[in-house]
Design an enzyme around this catalytic site. Structure first.
Site, PDB file in Angstrom:
ATOM      1  N   ASP A 139      89.878  62.186  10.033  1.00  0.00           N
ATOM      2  CA  ASP A 139      88.995  61.258   9.325  1.00  0.00           C
ATOM      3  C   ASP A 139      87.974  60.630  10.259  1.00  0.00           C
ATOM      4  O   ASP A 139      86.811  60.449   9.892  1.00  0.00           O
ATOM      5  CB  ASP A 139      89.835  60.162   8.665  1.00  0.00           C
ATOM      6  N   GLU A 160      69.793  64.954  17.906  1.00  0.00           N
ATOM      7  CA  GLU A 160      69.982  65.010  19.354  1.00  0.00           C
ATOM      8  C   GLU A 160      71.457  65.072  19.735  1.00  0.00           C
ATOM      9  O   GLU A 160      71.852  65.831  20.620  1.00  0.00           O
ATOM     10  CB  GLU A 160      69.333  63.792  20.027  1.00  0.00           C
ATOM     11  N   PRO A 187      86.390  61.987  22.580  1.00  0.00           N
ATOM     12  CA  PRO A 187      85.593  61.105  21.731  1.00  0.00           C
ATOM     13  C   PRO A 187      85.401  61.793  20.377  1.00  0.00           C
ATOM     14  O   PRO A 187      85.052  62.971  20.310  1.00  0.00           O
ATOM     15  CB  PRO A 187      84.279  60.988  22.493  1.00  0.00           C
ATOM     16  N   ASP A 223      52.723  55.799  21.443  1.00  0.00           N
ATOM     17  CA  ASP A 223      53.951  55.654  20.665  1.00  0.00           C
ATOM     18  C   ASP A 223      54.665  54.342  20.973  1.00  0.00           C
ATOM     19  O   ASP A 223      55.425  53.832  20.156  1.00  0.00           O
ATOM     20  CB  ASP A 223      54.896  56.834  20.898  1.00  0.00           C
ATOM     21  N   ARG A 244      56.058  69.173  32.119  1.00  0.00           N
ATOM     22  CA  ARG A 244      56.606  69.801  30.892  1.00  0.00           C
ATOM     23  C   ARG A 244      56.027  71.195  30.685  1.00  0.00           C
ATOM     24  O   ARG A 244      56.706  72.097  30.213  1.00  0.00           O
ATOM     25  CB  ARG A 244      56.366  68.923  29.663  1.00  0.00           C
ATOM     26  N   ILE A 300      94.644  58.148   7.177  1.00  0.00           N
ATOM     27  CA  ILE A 300      95.038  57.122   8.143  1.00  0.00           C
ATOM     28  C   ILE A 300      94.005  56.969   9.242  1.00  0.00           C
ATOM     29  O   ILE A 300      93.533  57.948   9.823  1.00  0.00           O
ATOM     30  CB  ILE A 300      96.398  57.493   8.778  1.00  0.00           C
TER      31      ILE A 300
END
Lengths: 575, 575
Positions: free
Chosen positions: B83, B348, B43, B407, B294, B115
């Site tokens: 490109d 990210e 990709p 949020d 967390r 191209i």
């Protein structure tokens, strides 16, 4: 055309810019900030890409509808973006296109306040943004005193408007005195203009709030709007009404003189489709030649463009693979903005967000965009925003399975169907032949507040008996014939869309999937994840729960056990 | 350190650069192209971002391990990009960081051949790439004759190596004579050096192939490697062996003189963990204070960094929310590359791909990266590449549900758990308390060839009886107590990981979810998609199949029916 404002949560900053824009006498301002369209903090970078779509919409409509004596479409698109938006790759993608397209009426304020959540931007963002934007083909203005340099900002807006062939970035150096109320955000406290006295990462207490108010010379109660501020703002209300009336009069003139164009423009502004538009969709019979649904998709797009004045779109450098070219039209480019084929380059994320901007510009815009289905991974955040802010973008996603040839697993979607079936307010459509493809387009066009993804094949598929544009039920397989030969009663159901099936009545669902039939086999060239809902505890889901491989379609299907024989064998185990 | 080569499918282009790099006498070259790590077309944009990660790895290790008399870590990272890679936002993100970090040993060839699949890049890509890269803090060199200007390219490589404080982009203007064999690709045919004679979008036939061969002066059979070409290349084989022997001798010296450092470096190079490393993981009891996972995650990271010399990572501008700071260390920055806290900024996608590069640099690197779980949407393509190329990146994803505050829906994951449970070769882990968090880290560290996502809460969660680092089974609810009071027999199962559960023996699975128990209720603050597999046809899945809303956690859970009462009611319906 109309005033569309989206308030920013960076209230002090946004309001300052907004006020100055209003003061500048713009007839119409479309205004976005880094907030999204539902009133909350938006994912960073989406806003500027949406703004590029809004500015594209204006440029396109102006080129199509303006007359020498009546420039009925004529507005600027303003956007505010922060350091976070600048860091996101999506903003570079969209701004590269804005420069390429010469969107001269796009004016972006870059609030260069040197602050990010983790601290001074010095820790992660030291690039020269001015130089980058010059490279992207933008006009760049630098306002050095963003806090009180109102004349500087006014002059910048004026200069930006004078530049017609390039979008403008007004980099506004400001010193932050932003207060966040959330307990996981930082706050900043300045004692004097521009002088940072204290910085901390904890929530502000009553004491600090008081001190800040004092420092800023703000003696009022929370949520109190002082009279002089109210006065300053409220004169925009009659001003806005007058501007609207002026525009309405102008449109009435336009309508009289340019009847046909006015009707078309009106349809784009209101979103009202012409009666019987859907009759233009092609129909197919079992005798129609087998074809890939990506080709059938192109037939539909080229039929629809004749009846949908707001249909425009394109691909992320795969137009000839995604089959998305509108043959009657040329390319939307800087000097040919009236055309409808948009060349997005290899910028999937920017493409999706730009289409959101187009869709939100006018309800009659029907933007579509395309890439290989697997590369929805690159643009997923924009697709989610389509779903969340109810932008009916049509995502034309071809090469929908492992049957795409030798590009291999990086190009072969596996988990993508499941991942979108789980996304709220999105239609994941996977038509199996010509009539279902036409039906999918009908559904997608009608759903202006729900985006659709069409997963389309590269391989030829036969046209099946029993399919229709309107119908959902359809028959679609070979394995059933085998089982029927052995005297089994078999029904084959094509699931074009799980979401649409879910929305049907219980009676209809029961008629398609009778609950007493527990011997169920699903087959899909993709992850089996989620299929247990359909096949039930006693059923079997056939699919691919690993990455793909590089091989011709026929070979890989066989290798992965996606054959009529495998289905027959699985079904026999269940009887 | 070692030679890592990834061949490019742009063979002519890549081979030319590769040859010249080899000729330049680099002791060690790590080489990537726009292809990915599994040998197929990658990709676009991932390669350059991986290269930034590889160069980061070198800079970090060199700073930690090099001695004035023995620079044991010293290699360049080369990358070729086209490109398409330049258009993708991910490349801008990663290159902005490369400039910020001053990765002087990163040298990228930009094959500027004008191209793209849809035609000349003029149609979508007219920005000034040189200027943009200068803005990003790169040294830019322009090679005007990329087809035969070998001396120019050699000089550029030399110049790039002389620039130590900036990465270098060598923009190589080339005229394409690329041939694609796939029938959906274009081909190009030049009759003379640099002069484009014909261009078409169809597959090349035998006649055109012959003509092209003739034009290029290539009289050989397909796949034939002429002797002189072979000769040119094959001297790199003994040369490589000699370079490796030289390095091994150098390392032997290093090992004798710097025993401790050598052991650490060796562990990073080989990926061998020190015995008993997992004993450092914290353990909890039901008496341990309730905490957000967390926070527990941060305790684990800070424990692990003491025993894992290759652990390093950071957040996309949310370190203080994701709780990812390693307290013993400072920031990895241009002038402090020996440190281990990486500040990725709001990038990210680049972050994920950079971590892939770090992971693939050395098997003992354990990179982690973090953002809010919902923003995996921004980096999904990089996460998929982790899974596909077996890079054991640890994704620390906090704010894992609607319970994250005001949020609102843009920040609230709904479909994300389901979407990753459907992705092959990825561990989706959602620990429910301290011991499960430690267990999740143990699993993540051990899985060096399978990336892990840890979905972690912002809210405090109690430590539960029956959980352990090693165990999978656990008890986790309140509703069960209610039902038990009424005399029902209830088992509460916490599903930390669907993938790990799937991998267990049938007997174990049956012991956890006995098939005779069909009254099953699942509850998860996320999409119910996929849960039918667990609860079966007669069960009920409680979750959220719409977007979230802006409200405090307690209120929104209640509003959305995620309460013990709702679970009790659902369960009662099933008895």
């Amino acid at each position: 055309m109309r005033i569309c404002t989206i308030a920013s949560r960076f209230s002090r900053i946004a309001l300052r810019f907004w006020k100055l824009i209003c003061d500048s006498g713009d007839r119409v301002a479309i205004f976005i900030s880094r907030c999204d369209f539902v009133g909350h903090f938006g994912p960073l970078g989406q806003g500027i890409a949406n703004a590029v779509g809004l500015a594209l919409g204006e440029k396109h409509l102006a080129a199509r509808f303006n007359k020498p004596d009546n420039e009925i479409v004529d507005h600027y698109t303003y956007c505010i973006l922060g350091d976070g938006c600048q860091m996101e790759g999506i903003s570079n993608e969209a701004c590269s296109l804005a420069g390429h397209w010469g969107l001269g009426k796009l004016i972006a304020f870059y609030d260069d306040n040197h602050i990010s959540i983790d601290g001074d931007t010095e820790i992660a963002f030291t690039e020269n943004v001015d130089t980058r934007f010059e490279g992207l083909g933008w006009h760049v203005i630098w306002v050095k005193n963003g806090n009180t340099g109102y004349d500087e900002i006014r002059a910048a807006i004026k200069e930006a408007k004078a530049v017609n062939d390039k979008p403008t970035l007004i980099k506004v150096r400001s010193f932050p005195y932003i207060l966040f109320g959330n307990d996981n955000h930082h706050w900043l406290w300045v004692s004097e203009q521009g002088k940072l006295v204290q910085r901390t990462w904890k929530c502000m207490g009553a004491k600090e709030v008081d001190a800040t108010r004092k420092n800023l010379g703000w003696p009022y109660e929370p949520f109190h709007v002082p009279e002089d501020v109210k006065g300053h703002w409220s004169h925009h209300v009659p001003q806005g009404a007058a501007l609207e009336a002026e525009w309405n009069a102008k449109f009435a003139e336009y309508e009289q003189k340019y009847k046909e164009e006015a009707a078309e423009l009106k349809s784009i502004i209101t979103g009202e489709l012409s009666a019987g538009w859907e009759k233009t969709l092609p129909t197919y019979t079992p005798d129609s030649p087998a074809d890939a649904t990506r080709n059938l998709s192109q037939q539909n797009l080229n039929a629809l463009v004749k009846v949908l004045p707001g249909l425009l779109g394109g691909s992320a450098d795969l137009a000839s693979s995604n089959m998305t070219l509108l043959k009657m039209y040329g390319d939307f480019q800087k000097d040919t903005p009236e055309e409808r084929n948009v060349r997005f380059g290899v910028r999937e994320h920017g493409m999706g967000a730009i289409c959101n901007g187009i869709a939100l510009h006018s309800p009659g815009f029907v933007p579509y965009c395309a890439t290989f289905f697997v590369f929805t991974d690159y643009m997923r955040a924009a697709i989610r925003i389509s779903a969340l802010c109810e932008a009916g973008v049509i995502y034309v996603m071809t090469h929908d399975s492992i049957g795409l040839g030798e590009d291999g697993p990086t190009h072969q979607p596996i988990e993508h169907l499941a991942s979108f079936r789980a996304m709220p307010n999105l239609l994941m459509l996977r038509p199996a032949d010509g009539n279902e493809t036409a039906g999918a387009y009908m559904v997608a066009v009608l759903n202006r507040k729900r985006p659709s993804i069409l997963a389309l094949s590269r391989q030829k598929l036969p046209n099946l008996p029993g399919t229709s544009i309107e119908g959902v039920e359809k028959i679609a397989a070979k394995a059933a014939d085998e089982l029927k030969k052995e005297g089994k009663t078999v029904r084959v159901v094509s699931f074009v869309s799980w979401e649409l099936f879910e929305e049907q009545s219980d009676a209809y669902k029961e008629s398609v999937l009778p609950s007493f039939v527990t011997a169920r086999v699903s087959i899909e060239a993709a992850s089996t994840f989620g299929w247990q809902k359909i096949v039930g505890s006693k059923g079997k889901a056939i699919g691919i729960d690993r990455f793909g491989a590089s091989a011709p379609a026929g070979k890989i299907y066989k290798e992965f056990g996606l054959t009529p024989e495998a289905v027959v064998a699985a079904a026999k185990e269940l009887f």
